[in-house]
Scaffold this motif. Structure first.
Motif, short mmCIF file in Angstrom:
data_model
loop_
_atom_site.label_atom_id
_atom_site.label_comp_id
_atom_site.label_asym_id
_atom_site.label_seq_id
_atom_site.Cartn_x
_atom_site.Cartn_y
_atom_site.Cartn_z
N LEU A 104 0.83 -1.21 0.00
CA LEU A 104 0.00 0.00 0.00
C LEU A 104 0.86 1.26 0.00
CD1 LEU A 104 -2.81 -1.08 2.49
CD2 LEU A 104 -2.92 -0.99 -0.01
N LYS A 105 1.99 1.20 0.68
CA LYS A 105 2.89 2.35 0.70
C LYS A 105 3.45 2.61 -0.69
CE LYS A 105 5.45 2.87 4.27
NZ LYS A 105 6.49 2.73 5.32
N HIS A 106 3.80 1.56 -1.41
CA HIS A 106 4.30 1.73 -2.78
C HIS A 106 3.20 2.22 -3.71
CE1 HIS A 106 7.90 -1.25 -2.21
NE2 HIS A 106 8.10 -0.09 -1.60
N GLU A 107 2.00 1.70 -3.55
CA GLU A 107 0.91 2.13 -4.42
C GLU A 107 0.51 3.57 -4.17
OE1 GLU A 107 -2.19 -0.64 -3.66
OE2 GLU A 107 -1.27 -2.29 -4.79
N ALA A 108 0.81 4.10 -3.00
CA ALA A 108 0.44 5.48 -2.67
C ALA A 108 1.45 6.50 -3.15
CB ALA A 108 0.24 5.61 -1.17
N ILE A 109 2.56 6.06 -3.73
CA ILE A 109 3.58 6.99 -4.22
C ILE A 109 3.01 7.77 -5.40
CG2 ILE A 109 5.85 7.18 -5.29
CD1 ILE A 109 6.71 4.74 -3.71
N ALA A 110 3.06 9.09 -5.30
CA ALA A 110 2.43 9.94 -6.31
C ALA A 110 3.36 10.30 -7.46
CB ALA A 110 1.91 11.23 -5.65
#
Length: 423
Positions: free
Chosen positions: A137-143
């Motif tokens: 989830l942390k990687h997917e939240a990278i903008a």
């Protein structure tokens, strides 16, 4: 043979830089020298002027400003996150599998005719471990738009090659290296050694990487290069001088054989022999040059022994291939990729250092085709070819010929001398 763009690019060396006088470089980096003392090294003096200007600016800041700058530039949080991920097998497995799946999808999209591999399978999100889910989830939240790989990345991705691997788990120390305080003004030369590719003699592949002090000699660097020629088996003679067999080379044999195998290094058209004989390789090369027609002779000159010439006395070019020949006709090329002054955080001793050694490829047994060959059998008619490569268990299973014919069993180099973290 067709080469991918990445392989074609990496098969060539250069372009080379202009000549760099290493002594002038050291002089330019010494705090007590002025541009007049440096001579023609204007670029190093300009760089040092900018460095001194930055230090003066830094010294004018108060403690609070310095602390604010250090806090803004600090990357401890990123380093801690990276270390935590790499030290956790579950997280590292997730990151590796995800990256490989993305790269495979890019390859298949960019090259539809490419043979498709089996796609990696991932656990159902509901069955993921909490720590893996949190990282995903942390990687997917990278903008950042540049974070995910796109189809355009296919031009910059290549499969791993043999030279990307390293047999060393730690930096290998060869010698003692100067440790006195007077060596603080020494320079480090980062050197890469190349060998010819077995399947294409016009192309080179990285064999090893080293770090050498400018106060050390060319001979110190030469002795640090691992080479399969050093592992060639030794001949065993009978009383009449005939060869009756071979034996594997031990580490004690390397020092004995080094003085008789011969070596020569060519740097900027100057030949440096090993000085072990009255007429070493450099002398013989000069004699060969004199026999060539005058209009086709290379412009080379004879230098001193490589064990007497320090790098600090040379003028070299970055990324310029220099030539090494030894042990008859074994050739290597090496380049100096960078030169810099020593830093307090650099190792204080052990130079020359070896930082990378490409694993040597071993021949496979031609009987079982599963394990590396241990022997080369010469003159055994049962195999249909001579020499014949065979592993230890298969040779014990075959046994000696029962028809009384004589065969010669030659041990195959196992790439132990010089390929490990120990000398």
């Amino acid at each position: 043979m067709n080469l991918t763009p990445g392989q074609t690019h990496e098969a060539y060396l250069g372009p080379s830089s202009g000549p760099i006088d290493i002594a002038a470089f050291l002089s330019a980096g010494h705090p007590g020298n002025t541009p007049e003392e440096i001579g023609t090294s204007g670029a190093p003096s300009q760089a040092r002027g900018l460095q001194l200007s930055a230090r003066e600016e830094w010294s004018t800041l108060d403690a609070a400003q310095q602390e604010a700058v250090q806090s803004e530039c600090c990357v401890d949080d990123l380093r801690a996150l990276l270390n935590d991920t790499m030290s956790n097998p579950r997280l590292m497995n997730h990151v590796t599998r995800t990256h490989d799946a993305f790269v495979q999808a890019i390859y298949e999209t960019a090259e539809p005719t490419r043979r498709k591999r089996k796609r990696a399978t991932f656990a159902d999100p509901e069955d993921e471990l909490p720590e893996v889910r949190a990282l995903r989830l942390k990687h997917e939240a990278i903008a950042l738009k540049c974070w995910p790989l796109t189809i355009h990345a296919a031009s910059f991705i290549r499969p791993s090659k043999q030279s990307d691997h390293n047999t060393l788990v730690n930096v290998k120390t060869i010698g003692s290296g100067p440790t006195s305080e007077g060596q603080r003004d020494d320079a480090l030369l980062f050197v890469t050694v190349y060998n010819r590719l077995s399947w294409g003699q016009k192309f080179l592949s990285r064999a090893s990487q080293h770090v050498v002090l400018s106060s050390q000699t060319i001979g110190d660097f030469y002795e640090a290069i691992p080479c399969s020629s050093n592992e060639r088996p030794l001949e065993v003679h009978d009383d009449s001088g005939d060869i009756i067999g071979y034996k594997s080379r031990q580490s004690d044999d390397m020092a004995t054989d080094a003085s008789t195998s011969g070596a020569m290094v060519c740097i900027e058209n100057v030949l440096y022999g090993d000085g072990q004989d009255e007429h070493d390789y450099a002398d013989k090369a000069m004699q060969l040059v004199q026999t060539l027609p005058e209009n086709s002779r290379p412009h080379v000159s004879l230098g001193a022994s490589m064990h007497d010439v320090k790098f600090a006395s040379l003028t070299m070019r970055l990324h310029e291939p220099y030539w090494i020949v030894h042990a008859g006709k074994c050739e290597h090329w090496f380049i100096v990729s960078s030169i810099r002054l020593r830093h307090p955080s650099d190792p204080r001793s052990g130079y020359p250092l070896t930082t990378q050694i490409t694993p040597a490829l071993s021949e496979i047994c031609r009987v079982c085709t599963k394990v590396p060959a241990l022997f080369s059998v010469v003159g055994d008619m049962r195999f249909g070819e001579s020499p014949f490569l065979i592993c230890g268990p298969c040779w014990r299973w075959m046994g000696e010929p029962k028809d009384g014919s004589e065969v010669l069993v030659v041990p195959v180099p196992v790439h132990e001398l010089g390929w490990s973290n120990t000398t």
